[in-house]
Design an enzyme around this catalytic site. Structure first.
Site, PDB file in Angstrom:
ATOM      1  N   HIS A 140       0.838  -1.210   0.000  1.00 57.73           N
ATOM      2  CA  HIS A 140       0.000   0.000   0.000  1.00 57.73           C
ATOM      3  C   HIS A 140       0.869   1.256   0.000  1.00 57.73           C
ATOM      4  CE1 HIS A 140      -3.416   2.573   1.458  1.00 57.73           C
ATOM      5  NE2 HIS A 140      -2.391   3.245   1.988  1.00 57.73           N
ATOM      6  N   GLU A 141       1.865   1.297   0.874  1.00 61.02           N
ATOM      7  CA  GLU A 141       2.719   2.482   0.959  1.00 61.02           C
ATOM      8  C   GLU A 141       3.569   2.662  -0.295  1.00 61.02           C
ATOM      9  OE1 GLU A 141       2.274   4.685   3.154  1.00 61.02           O
ATOM     10  OE2 GLU A 141       0.868   3.442   4.287  1.00 61.02           O
ATOM     11  N   HIS A 144       1.774   4.351  -3.122  1.00 57.44           N
ATOM     12  CA  HIS A 144       1.764   5.816  -3.045  1.00 57.44           C
ATOM     13  C   HIS A 144       3.002   6.384  -3.742  1.00 57.44           C
ATOM     14  CE1 HIS A 144      -1.740   6.330  -0.619  1.00 57.44           C
ATOM     15  NE2 HIS A 144      -1.246   5.766   0.465  1.00 57.44           N
ATOM     16  N   GLU A 215      -6.144   6.908  -1.073  1.00 55.41           N
ATOM     17  CA  GLU A 215      -6.060   5.748  -0.186  1.00 55.41           C
ATOM     18  C   GLU A 215      -6.779   4.547  -0.794  1.00 55.41           C
ATOM     19  OE1 GLU A 215      -4.153   5.499   2.340  1.00 55.41           O
ATOM     20  OE2 GLU A 215      -3.565   7.604   2.291  1.00 55.41           O
TER      21      GLU A 215
END
Length: 306
Positions: A140-141, A144, A215
């Site tokens: 997930h990070e 980004h 997100e």
């Protein structure tokens, strides 16, 4: 550079629109300050210096504020191994890996580009998550970073930071120096205060709208990359539940960086603040991951790479 993270055209459009609108707001804000303060040199120097500091040193500022530090492979071999594996799968440059000695389970990514990125996790997160769950959070990070929305949020938040500083300066100047001013000066300060407050409010709303969608985009990209949306859903549920048990007073320092976190440090009281949250509701994120799990036929194999 193109990574193997699932691209999101809607995210790209939203980032472009947000930067365009904030750019217009930025120009209007600077022009108003120049007119009100009658010194374009002072305004240009101050705003320019703050922008450079915000953009070029945002990663160091965030890492310092979260009491984190870069860690060597020998200290956290399993953490480094997960990051290495995900970067190899996604064809991403390897970021700096940092750890924050905080009990609050969370993670964030920062940096102005994929070549200058930092991925940080807290010791509380490492202690609570299973390996598959940790992989989902890190994916997930890293998404980004791949989508470059970390840099956009950093740039976008700059205007709100400047406006907030101006509001504070004007407020305290009025309190401690009001008796020594003439009426014209008081009017100018009131005008600066009003313009800055309006700019802060507008930038706040624009950033919140972008942050919520990014997100969801990061959850989707991470689930597709790892092929295990259920592991990411489990991590979301576990982290949100653990944060809810931490007293709000212990989360206040961390809340300034909510826009960067895996899940916000909102504590026990959702209240009206949920309408201004940097993240979509937990239920919405879990619902999306559930749909992706069905689409992937996740039961076919937990080791699927997507």
């Amino acid at each position: 550079m193109r990574s193997r993270f699932h691209s999101d055209r809607r995210l790209t459009v939203r980032m472009g629109l947000t930067l365009f609108l904030l750019g217009l707001l930025y120009v209007g804000f600077v022009a108003a300050l120049i007119v009100l303060l009658r010194s374009w040199v002072l305004v240009a120097v101050l705003v320019g210096a703050l922008f450079v500091a915000q953009f070029w040193f945002s990663d160091r500022i965030a890492v310092f504020a979260m009491r984190a530090r870069p860690v060597a492979r020998e200290e956290y071999p399993e953490l480094h191994a997960v990051v290495d594996r995900l970067c190899a799968i996604a064809d991403l440059p390897r970021p700096v890996v940092a750890v924050s000695a905080m009990d609050m389970p969370n993670a964030f990514a920062t940096g102005r580009s994929p070549d200058h990125a930092v991925v940080c996790v807290t010791t509380g997160l490492l202690r609570r998550l299973e390996p598959a769950e940790l992989e989902g959070v890190l994916a997930h990070e890293l998404s980004h970073v791949a989508h470059k929305d970390v840099a956009v949020i950093t740039v976008a938040s700059f205007l709100g930071v400047v406006a907030g500083l101006v509001v504070r300066f004007a407020f305290y100047s009025q309190i401690f120096g009001g008796g020594r001013r003439d009426q014209n000066t008081a009017i100018v300060f009131a005008a600066v205060l009003g313009v800055s407050a309006a700019v802060y409010a507008l930038s706040f709303l624009l950033i919140r709208a972008l942050s919520r969608y990014r997100e969801l985009a990061a959850d989707r990209a991470a689930a597709l990359l790892t092929g295990r949306p259920s592991a990411l859903a489990a991590a979301l549920t576990k982290v949100s539940g653990e944060i809810a048990r931490i007293p709000t007073k212990d989360l206040r320092t961390a809340q300034a960086f909510n826009a960067f976190y895996f899940t916000p440090a909102t504590g026990r009281e959702p209240g009206i603040e949920r309408f201004f949250s940097t993240h979509p509701p937990l239920g919405q994120r879990l619902e999306q991951l559930g749909r992706i799990s069905v689409e992937l036929g996740e039961a076919a194999g937990p080791g699927k790479a997507g």
